[in-house]
Design an enzyme around this catalytic site. Structure first.
Site, PDB file in Angstrom:
ATOM      1  CE  LYS A 117      -4.473  -1.620   1.147  1.00 55.58           C
ATOM      2  NZ  LYS A 117      -5.759  -1.432   1.750  1.00 55.58           N
ATOM      3  CE  LYS A 199      -7.428  -9.114  -2.947  1.00 54.94           C
ATOM      4  NZ  LYS A 199      -7.989  -9.099  -1.637  1.00 54.94           N
ATOM      5  CE  LYS A 202     -14.070  -3.947  -0.592  1.00 56.86           C
ATOM      6  NZ  LYS A 202     -12.816  -3.639   0.111  1.00 56.86           N
TER       7      LYS A 202
END
Ligand code: ATP
Ligand code: LTN
Length: 334
Positions: A117, A199, A202
């Site tokens: 991140k 994967k 969202k």
């Protein structure tokens, strides 16, 4: 189970960073729903976690309310279980701070999610992103959770939670329950429809890569029709066929059919028929949730009532844990 036997406690939260996808549904929510029958469950929105990434206030609020409505629409019972929003229970931030002081800089630096991140949001590598796992540890340890259903990506955070709990227990005597991860088998990893090596997520910028749980059925059909497959036109499970294998996983998770049964069903048929069947299975799987979601999301008063109930029930447990923990540490209490 005997009536007088204490049920095990299960806790899991999800960040309101966007509308949940079919991946979240098959990998997380479906497990939550079946666990809710058997255990004392706490499920909710990890909204404190989601401000580690900059979000407009109106979006954060809307996403949190939407997520709450989705959890209820899935059939989780707010009377029987505790369905809550993390920021409504102040004990999370309180214990989070205490646990920060029992976690080493080096340990937190090793978290792969932090590394990922901070690379992704290089302009905003804030301290919250770094201490994210200790807040997650607080979420879990506050309620003495026995099991934490998570995806494989959260395993490292749960390991750290266990280390922190063991360290605290070593210093102050047995206090925290050391939690176990619970990683479901079916649908554990739903992949992107466009890049099946990644994967389904969202936060993917490609809208065609994911299916949202609240998505219009016509859009679901279109997205599955445009899913990446291969040129072989044969339905079987193989590492070399990530697109087809992913659709088989989705179909299998929605219908309960085995890979062999699916291969037999589509023997001699093209990908068109296969994709149409997968799309129909997904639409049917999501239909009850969608109907209930559309009804609930309009009923703000009911959602607020449920949030209040969840916060009260969660706070009762969490405040007690914090008070006892502060006593162990040596804070002055009156
Ligand atoms: P983001 O895109 O914001 O990183 P995400 O969609 O990857 O989020 P999380 O909010 O991190 O999802 O995860 C919520 C839960 O759903 C976790 O238990 C996670 O493991 C599970 N989950 C997320 N994506 C998938 C997926 N593609 N397949 C199966 N489970 C998933
Ligand atoms: N980090 C998790 C969300 C999360 C969580 C938790 C999961 C926050 N607190 C406690 C389980 C238990 C994620 O990003 N999926």
């Amino acid at each position: 189970m005997e009536n007088n036997e204490q049920k095990k406690v299960v806790l899991s939260l999800i960040q309101p960073t966007g509308t949940p996808t079919l991946g979240n549904y098959l990998g997380a929510f479906k497990n939550w729903k079946s666990m809710a029958q058997e255990y004392d469950c706490l499920f909710g929105a990890a909204d404190l976690h989601s401000i580690t990434v900059r979000t407009a206030p109106a979006d954060l609020r809307k996403r949190t309310i939407d997520l709450f409505a989705i959890l209820l629409a899935m059939g989780l019972d707010p009377e029987k279980n505790i369905i809550f929003c993390q920021s409504h229970v102040s004990a999370h931030a309180q214990l989070g701070w205490i646990l920060d002081c029992y976690t080493q800089f080096g340990e937190a630096s090793r978290m792969t999610q932090f590394k990922d991140k901070s690379a992704k949001h290089a302009d905003n590598v804030n301290l919250g992103l770094f201490t994210y796992p200790t807040l997650m540890a607080a979420d879990i340890l506050l309620y003495n959770a026995d099991y934490v259903p998570i995806g494989a990506d959260q395993k490292q955070h749960l390991e750290l939670t266990r280390d922190i709990a063991n360290r605290f227990n070593g210093l102050y005597g047995d206090f925290f329950k050391v939690p176990e991860p619970f990683i479901g088998k079916a649908g554990a990893r739903v992949m992107s429809l466009q890049e099946p090596e990644k994967k389904m997520s969202k936060s993917d910028t490609n809208q065609k890569s994911f299916i949202l749980v609240t998505e219009d059925p016509n859009v679901i059909v279109k997205k599955i029709k445009s899913a990446v497959t291969d040129s072989e036109a044969a339905v079987y499970y193989s590492e070399n066929k990530p697109g087809v294998s992913n659709l088989m996983d989705i179909y299998s998770a929605c219908t309960g059919k085995s890979y062999e049964a699916i291969t037999d069903e589509f023997a001699g048929k093209g990908y068109g028929d296969f994709k149409a069947a997968v799309a129909e299975a997904v639409v049917e799987e999501l239909r009850p949730l969608q109907e209930e979601y559309h009804r609930l999301v309009k009923d703000k008063a009911y959602l607020e009532e449920c949030a209040k109930l969840g916060a009260e029930k969660a706070s009762r447990i969490a405040d007690r844990t914090v008070r006892k923990c502060m006593k162990k540490v040596g804070f002055w209490q009156y």
